[in-house]
Design an enzyme around this catalytic site. Structure first.
Site, short mmCIF file in Angstrom:
data_model
loop_
_atom_site.label_atom_id
_atom_site.label_comp_id
_atom_site.label_asym_id
_atom_site.label_seq_id
_atom_site.Cartn_x
_atom_site.Cartn_y
_atom_site.Cartn_z
N GLY A 49 -18.73 -9.84 -70.66
CA GLY A 49 -19.97 -8.87 -70.26
C GLY A 49 -20.35 -8.96 -68.85
O GLY A 49 -20.85 -10.20 -68.36
N GLY A 80 -21.93 -6.83 -67.11
CA GLY A 80 -22.75 -5.57 -66.68
C GLY A 80 -24.16 -6.05 -65.78
O GLY A 80 -23.93 -7.00 -64.99
N ASN A 81 -25.28 -5.51 -66.12
CA ASN A 81 -26.48 -5.90 -65.43
C ASN A 81 -26.78 -7.47 -65.50
O ASN A 81 -27.11 -8.19 -64.44
CB ASN A 81 -27.55 -5.35 -65.94
CG ASN A 81 -27.52 -3.66 -65.88
OD1 ASN A 81 -27.47 -3.30 -64.55
ND2 ASN A 81 -28.08 -2.95 -66.75
N GLY A 134 -24.67 -9.91 -66.78
CA GLY A 134 -23.67 -10.58 -66.32
C GLY A 134 -23.38 -10.92 -64.89
O GLY A 134 -23.34 -12.03 -64.53
N LYS A 173 -35.47 -7.35 -82.36
CA LYS A 173 -36.31 -8.39 -81.94
C LYS A 173 -37.29 -9.06 -83.11
O LYS A 173 -37.37 -10.07 -83.14
CB LYS A 173 -37.21 -7.95 -80.83
CG LYS A 173 -36.22 -7.96 -79.51
CD LYS A 173 -36.61 -6.98 -78.53
CE LYS A 173 -35.77 -7.02 -77.23
NZ LYS A 173 -36.27 -5.80 -76.35
#
Ligand SMILES: NC(=O)c1ccc[n+]([C@@H]2O[C@H](COP(=O)([O-])OP(=O)(O)OC[C@H]3O[C@@H](n4cnc5c(N)ncnc54)[C@H](OP(=O)(O)O)[C@@H]3O)[C@@H](O)[C@H]2O)c1
Length: 339
Positions: free
Chosen positions: A10, A12-13, A15, A226
């Protein structure tokens, strides 16, 4: 210096934030006697790996690629194959940073099972595998003598879950908090700009705060996930599917204005009451005397009521680099066991 070989699945933001954090905080890691060597990086379309470790200049090159862009690099494979990645790189730690999926838990669920079965410790920010199989994954890790860390899955930019995990002797009566950042920002926008929630959601999408499909946040799935993880950490698991959810979408401008006139604010409040066995993600009109009233914008906050009193935790909910620091702290905690 203990070397730990890491694969990042992953990119993205979080990673990308993690690669920056590992590069820029390498001297801090060294002070703890740990050398983190990134041996593989994966996105949805390709992967780059190097058994001897990717050099800083190679990692910086990856950061220049656009989303789904690893495959544009000359050294990249144009496909994703974890088996091949593991055979070639033999990682010590698997970092799972793929998107959450509340229908199947995939790809994170299979990836984490694969990593543990291959003998790698795991650090994840992806909630959905834990929502689907918290017990199975933690037992698999334990039975293999491995560590599964997931601190960044709740209040991603803080160490809240570690603090909660430390409170093993308290009897927890209830949990009540603001756990989803996008919803909190949307509701803050609706109050400040006096607009319908639907309009505030559109603005949050334009600002890049909300996803193009904001339903995971706005309809309460993220907050319910969560709550599920929190309840597992407390040792009183609730089933994700049993958590009541109310969407923000129904809130009218009239209701927002009424709340302001009363000196109150609408919040997406997630709660579990262990006495009544009720868990829900709801819209609540809270007043200034309520600690959650003061949790605004990008902040998250949780009140834990226990037999030794109430505890209030507040911190930033997420952000690529901030969440990456929490993941990196998990990696360091795993590595320190090996030092
Ligand atoms: N952002 C936050 O502040 C935050 C805070 C706490 C927790 N989290 C959680 O952390 C995880 C990552 O968040 P993010 O913001 O970094 O998400 P993101 O920006 O959407 O990045 C997800 C990455 O996963 C890759 N991916 C998707 N499917 C894949 C597959 N089958 N195999 C390999 N890679 C795959 C994507 O590839 P492409 O690049 O090709 O699309 C992308 O690189 C999520 O589960 C999120 O809920 C995020």
């Amino acid at each position: 210096m203990a070397e730990q070989r890491v694969v990042i699945v992953g990119f993205g933001n979080v990673g990308r934030g993690l690669v920056k954090t590992l590069l820029f905080k390498s001297s801090k890691l060294a002070k703890h006697g740990v050398n983190i060597v990134v041996v593989g990086v994966v996105d949805s379309k390709g992967m780059v790996y190097k058994p001897e470790g990717l050099r800083p200049v190679e990692l910086l090159k990856m950061l220049e690629t656009p989303r789904s862009g690893l495959r544009s690099l000359e050294v990249a494979k144009q496909y994703v194959d974890l088996k091949e990645l593991y055979e070639k790189t033999k990682p010590d730690i698997h970092v799972e940073l793929t998107p959450a999926n509340y229908e199947t838990g995939e790809p994170g669920l299979s990836n984490i099972r694969f990593a543990l079965n291959e003998g790698a410790h795991v650090a994840t920010a992806n909630k959905s595998p834990l929502v689907f199989d918290f017990k199975g994954l933690t037992e698999l890790a334990r039975s293999r003598g491995l560590v599964l860390k997931y601190t960044a899955t709740v209040m991603g930019a803080s160490s809240f879950l570690s603090l909660l995990d430390h409170m093993k002797l308290q009897d927890v009566y209830s949990v009540r908090g603001i756990l989803n950042t996008t919803s909190n920002i949307v509701l803050s926008l609706a109050h400040e700009k006096l607009v319908e929630v639907e309009r505030a959601v559109e603005e949050a999408i334009v600002l890049g705060i909300a996803e193009r499909d904001p339903s995971i946040d706005i309809d309460g799935y993220d907050a319910a996930a969560k709550l599920t993880i929190i309840s597992n950490v407390i040792g009183k698991p609730v089933d994700f599917k049993s958590i009541e959810r109310v969407s923000l979408r129904g809130l009218s401008l009239r209701e927002v204005v009424m709340a302001i006139k009363e000196g109150k604010a609408w919040k997406q409040v997630s709660s579990i009451d262990y006495r009544s066995q009720k868990a829900r993600v709801a819209l609540e009109k809270v007043e200034p005397g309520d600690l959650l009233y003061h949790v605004r914008g990008a902040m998250n906050g949780v009140v834990i009521e226990t037999d030794t009193g109430s505890y209030f935790f507040m911190g930033k909910g997420g952000g690529g680099v901030e969440t990456a620091h929490t993941v990196a702290n998990d990696i360091l905690a795993i590595a320190l066991r090996e030092v």
